[in-house]
Enzyme design. Structure first.
Site, PDB file in Angstrom:
ATOM      1  N   ASP A 345       2.197  71.590  48.271  1.00  0.00           N
ATOM      2  CA  ASP A 345       1.652  71.863  49.644  1.00  0.00           C
ATOM      3  C   ASP A 345       0.993  73.345  49.724  1.00  0.00           C
ATOM      4  O   ASP A 345       1.156  74.120  48.819  1.00  0.00           O
ATOM      5  CB  ASP A 345       2.734  71.863  50.683  1.00  0.00           C
ATOM      6  CG  ASP A 345       2.349  71.910  52.093  1.00  0.00           C
ATOM      7  OD1 ASP A 345       1.295  71.360  52.479  1.00  0.00           O
ATOM      8  OD2 ASP A 345       3.249  72.293  52.931  1.00  0.00           O
ATOM      9  N   GLU A 348      -4.457  74.901  49.349  1.00  0.00           N
ATOM     10  CA  GLU A 348      -5.916  74.791  49.613  1.00  0.00           C
ATOM     11  C   GLU A 348      -6.789  76.093  48.720  1.00  0.00           C
ATOM     12  O   GLU A 348      -7.857  75.741  48.505  1.00  0.00           O
ATOM     13  CB  GLU A 348      -6.147  75.009  51.228  1.00  0.00           C
ATOM     14  CG  GLU A 348      -5.849  73.988  51.991  1.00  0.00           C
ATOM     15  CD  GLU A 348      -4.408  73.773  52.032  1.00  0.00           C
ATOM     16  OE1 GLU A 348      -3.973  72.634  52.058  1.00  0.00           O
ATOM     17  OE2 GLU A 348      -3.610  74.619  52.226  1.00  0.00           O
ATOM     18  N   ASP A 425      -1.510  68.316  58.353  1.00  0.00           N
ATOM     19  CA  ASP A 425      -0.876  68.430  59.450  1.00  0.00           C
ATOM     20  C   ASP A 425      -1.337  68.082  61.021  1.00  0.00           C
ATOM     21  O   ASP A 425      -1.833  68.734  61.548  1.00  0.00           O
ATOM     22  CB  ASP A 425      -0.435  70.067  59.459  1.00  0.00           C
ATOM     23  CG  ASP A 425       0.528  70.427  58.515  1.00  0.00           C
ATOM     24  OD1 ASP A 425       0.931  69.759  57.775  1.00  0.00           O
ATOM     25  OD2 ASP A 425       0.556  71.759  58.307  1.00  0.00           O
TER      26      ASP A 425
END
Length: 707
Positions: A345, A348, A425
């Site tokens: 997670d 990015e 999300d």
């Protein structure tokens, strides 16, 4: 000179000849267009392709689509004019409708809770890929081989890629159908490896289950309430102070004991590993990374520090093979504690308090794979891809006999080779529940078959009605996980009332009964790149009425799914697909299912996990076509490991023939070295909105009377 020799020589020479050639054909229907002043070191080796495509032939003068390259305001632009009336699809993880005409999106991965950053015009992943579908059903695909920050605009007769980096090459694929186009795409980018069977089951997660006794309680409740399920997830609070590859000494003091408990109850465990490494002398991960000089650097050559969950963090420079190899070694002891899968997670990468919520654009990556070093502006979009590439290497190193399961929030075109994904999300809202259908379809059309949303929604409070509706829909997505954030109400199936519990249980029961069919669909995706969940237009690419339908969808080739909230949807083949239910008395939330005439869908008897599922007892749903015939396939293997690559699988062909009032169904093993199995079979004859079941019979052939 053979094609193979030509491939090798042209691969070696490609950087030097690119300046001298403007276009070539890699095979009979893939063209590559080069701009003037193309610098291969700014783009290659490409993360998109499994291996560097090679020049085979010059471009045919009759090639229908061309690329115009230009420079404007320091940007590199590639424009493809399309004369035909075309419906555009693809462009990766995006908000909005399935049909992408008239859209502009940005390829710049970002942490975007509830898709709220920049109006949702860019999300966690980047896929520089556009699919075009002409009125006659022929299809083309466009790949911009470029990781730099860029935008895609899909006007009705023009596709534009506008990049902030140097000039890049463009690939254009021509095929006779969208199915053939998907096969050609994975011919370039590689196929998804077959995932472990357990990863296709129902997953339960919350940010966060703490301490380990809470995890056991969730496992117990799933079994108590007879909710079929396979996986429970651990978010960041299992760690010691958010230090990756550690366990909280109070709440998760004995991870082996916890994982043993889960395994004894037929659950697998998935644990989160973020890229941010806490800056702390004496912390073994930070010490090793610092000693090896493995961190992403600032513009002046110092290790970059940015805040994430643990506070100040270093970030591995995953563009370097030695860094990926080091990262892989970290998994051995971690996985040895009974961990089954990994969740990458925040990759990015997300950095708190920084402009654009990520590291500065002028940070430096060394890029040890053969291309030039360069700024984060070039490597940002592939940070997540390179991370999961390293993580997959680590899981294989730790457990070489097991199929890795990795879920990644960030990725790039080609990253399906390393990880599954979810749509990030999302918001607990009816609007984003409905949006999850075209988002999942679009990712599938962009080469990422294994994906899905957080069921129930992640951000803000969900509610009973939304969880019931979303679960009744979400069980048909490739990836099926209920997940929500801290500070929100519980949204497990039992968190509301008996009505919601029953709706969720019924829907998840359907998932597990359909598991033999679903696993066969995943096998198809691993062979030829076909999406597991696919748009209706793939049933008949020439039917223009299906082109914009993004509420109903297909699961595999033979099953149509219509959510109850979508009252009127387009119908393939003139509405001839036959409706059916899997329960004697269903509820008003369950999706309407329709079966394609001419198909056979295998069902398993209900089990509480894939570990309990058996395929030696099957119900075969038979829906004959106008000629009284139907066929289907069933794929079986061990469900884990790699023996299937050595022929240890069974591919069975199922055929049905209806003659007057008799229906004869025959099963024949067509491929694989697994020994034939003695089966108990039952026929479910699907016709007129009903299913008529036969008695059970042992053998590979069954004939039943139908009236």
């Amino acid at each position: 000179m053979t094609v193979r020799i030509s491939f090798i020589l042209s691969s070696l020479a490609i950087a030097s000849v690119a300046m001298a050639q403007s276009a070539f054909i890699t095979n009979d229907s893939v063209a590559v267009f080069y701009p003037a002043h193309y610098d291969a070191k700014q783009h290659q080796p490409s993360p998109i392709f499994e291996q560097e495509p090679a020049a085979v032939n010059p471009l045919d003068a009759k090639w229908p689509l061309r690329v115009a390259f230009s420079q404007q305001n320091g940007h590199s632009i590639a424009t493809i004019r399309v004369v035909d009336d075309v419906d555009f699809y693809g462009t990766g993880e995006v908000t909005g409708p399935l049909r992408r005409n008239g859209r502009t999106i940005e390829l710049w991965n970002v942490d975007t809770p509830a898709y709220g950053v920049d109006g949702g015009t860019h999300l966690y992943q980047s896929h520089p890929w556009v699919m075009g579908l002409r009125k006659d059903g022929t299809a083309f695909g466009i790949i911009a081989d470029n990781t730099w920050r860029q935008k895609i605009t899909t006007a009705d007769h023009e596709v534009t890629f506008d990049s902030e980096g140097p000039a890049f090459r463009v690939f254009i694929i021509e095929r006779q159908s969208p199915q053939a186009l998907m096969q050609a795409l994975v011919g370039l980018t590689g196929t998804m490896s077959l995932p472990p069977l357990w990863s296709l089951g129902y997953h339960q997660c919350k940010f966060t289950y703490y301490p380990d006794s809470k995890v056991m309680e969730v496992a117990d409740k799933l079994r108590k309430h007879r909710i079929p399920s396979d996986v429970i997830w651990m978010d960041i609070d299992y760690m010691d102070g958010y230090r990756i590859f550690t366990f909280d000494p109070k709440g998760f003091s004995n991870p082996n004991r916890l994982n043993d408990y889960l395994h004894q109850n037929n659950f697998k465990s998935v644990y989160m590993i973020d890229p941010g490494v806490k800056v702390e002398k004496g912390y073994f991960v930070d010490d090793q990374g610092t000693a090896g000089d493995y961190w992403v650097k600032t513009r002046d050559g110092k290790p970059f520090e940015g805040d994430v969950w643990p506070g100040a963090c270093h970030f591995p420079d995953f563009t370097r093979p030695e860094v990926r190899t080091w990262w892989a070694t970290l998994y051995k002891d971690f996985m040895a504690k009974g961990v089954d899968g990994v969740w990458n997670d925040m990759n990015e990468p997300a950095v708190f308090g920084q402009k654009e919520s990520t590291m500065p654009r002028d940070n430096q990556h060394l890029n040890g794979d053969g291309g030039a070093a360069g700024p984060h502006l070039r490597f940002h979009n592939v940070f997540g891809l390179n991370m999961v590439r390293a993580s997959r290497q680590g899981l294989l190193l730790a457990n070489p006999q097991k199929r890795p399961f990795i879920l990644s929030r960030s990725n790039f075109l080609g990253g399906h080779r390393y990880a599954a994904t979810w749509t990030g999300d999302n918001l607990s809202s009816p609007e984003q529940m409905k949006l999850s259908v075209p988002m999942t379809l679009t990712l599938g059309l962009s080469g990422q078959p294994f994906n899905g949303p957080d069921i129930g929604g992640f951000c803000e409070n969900s509610n009973a009605e939304l969880v019931a509706q979303w679960t009744a829909l979400g069980v048909y997505f490739p990836f099926v996980r209920n997940h929500n954030t801290k500070g929100t109400i519980d949204q497990e199936p039992w968190a509301f009332d008996e009505k919601v519990l029953d709706v969720c249980r019924t829907a998840i029961n359907r998932r597990y009964m359909l598991m033999p069919y679903i696993y066969t669909c995943f096998r198809e995706a691993s062979v030829d790149g076909m999406p597991v969940m696919r748009p209706l237009f793939m049933s008949n690419p020439k039917d223009l009425s299906l082109r914009s339908e993004d509420r109903a969808f297909l699961l595999g080739p033979d099953l149509m799914v219509r959510p109850q909230w979508a009252a009127e949807v387009a119908q393939p083949d003139g509405g001839s697909w036959q409706p059916f239910t899997l329960e004697d008395h269903t509820d008003s939330y369950q999706a309407e299912l329709r079966q394609r005439p001419g198909s056979i869908i295998p069902l398993a008897n209900l089990a509480q996990s894939t570990a309990e599922m058996r395929t030696d007892s099957l119900t075969l749903l038979v829906c004959v076509d106008a000629n009284g015939q139907a066929e289907g396939q069933l794929y079986e293997d061990a469900g884990d490991g790699f023996d299937y690559q050595k022929g240890q699988y069974r591919l069975t062909e199922m055929k049905a023939v209806k003659l007057k009032n008799q229906l004869k169904v025959t099963l024949t093993q067509k491929d694989g070295q697994l020994a034939p199995v003695q089966r108990q079979l039952r026929i479910g004859y699907v016709n007129g909105g009903r299913v008529k079941y036969s008695a059970w019979k042992t053998g590979s052939e069954i004939t039943v009377s139908i009236k």
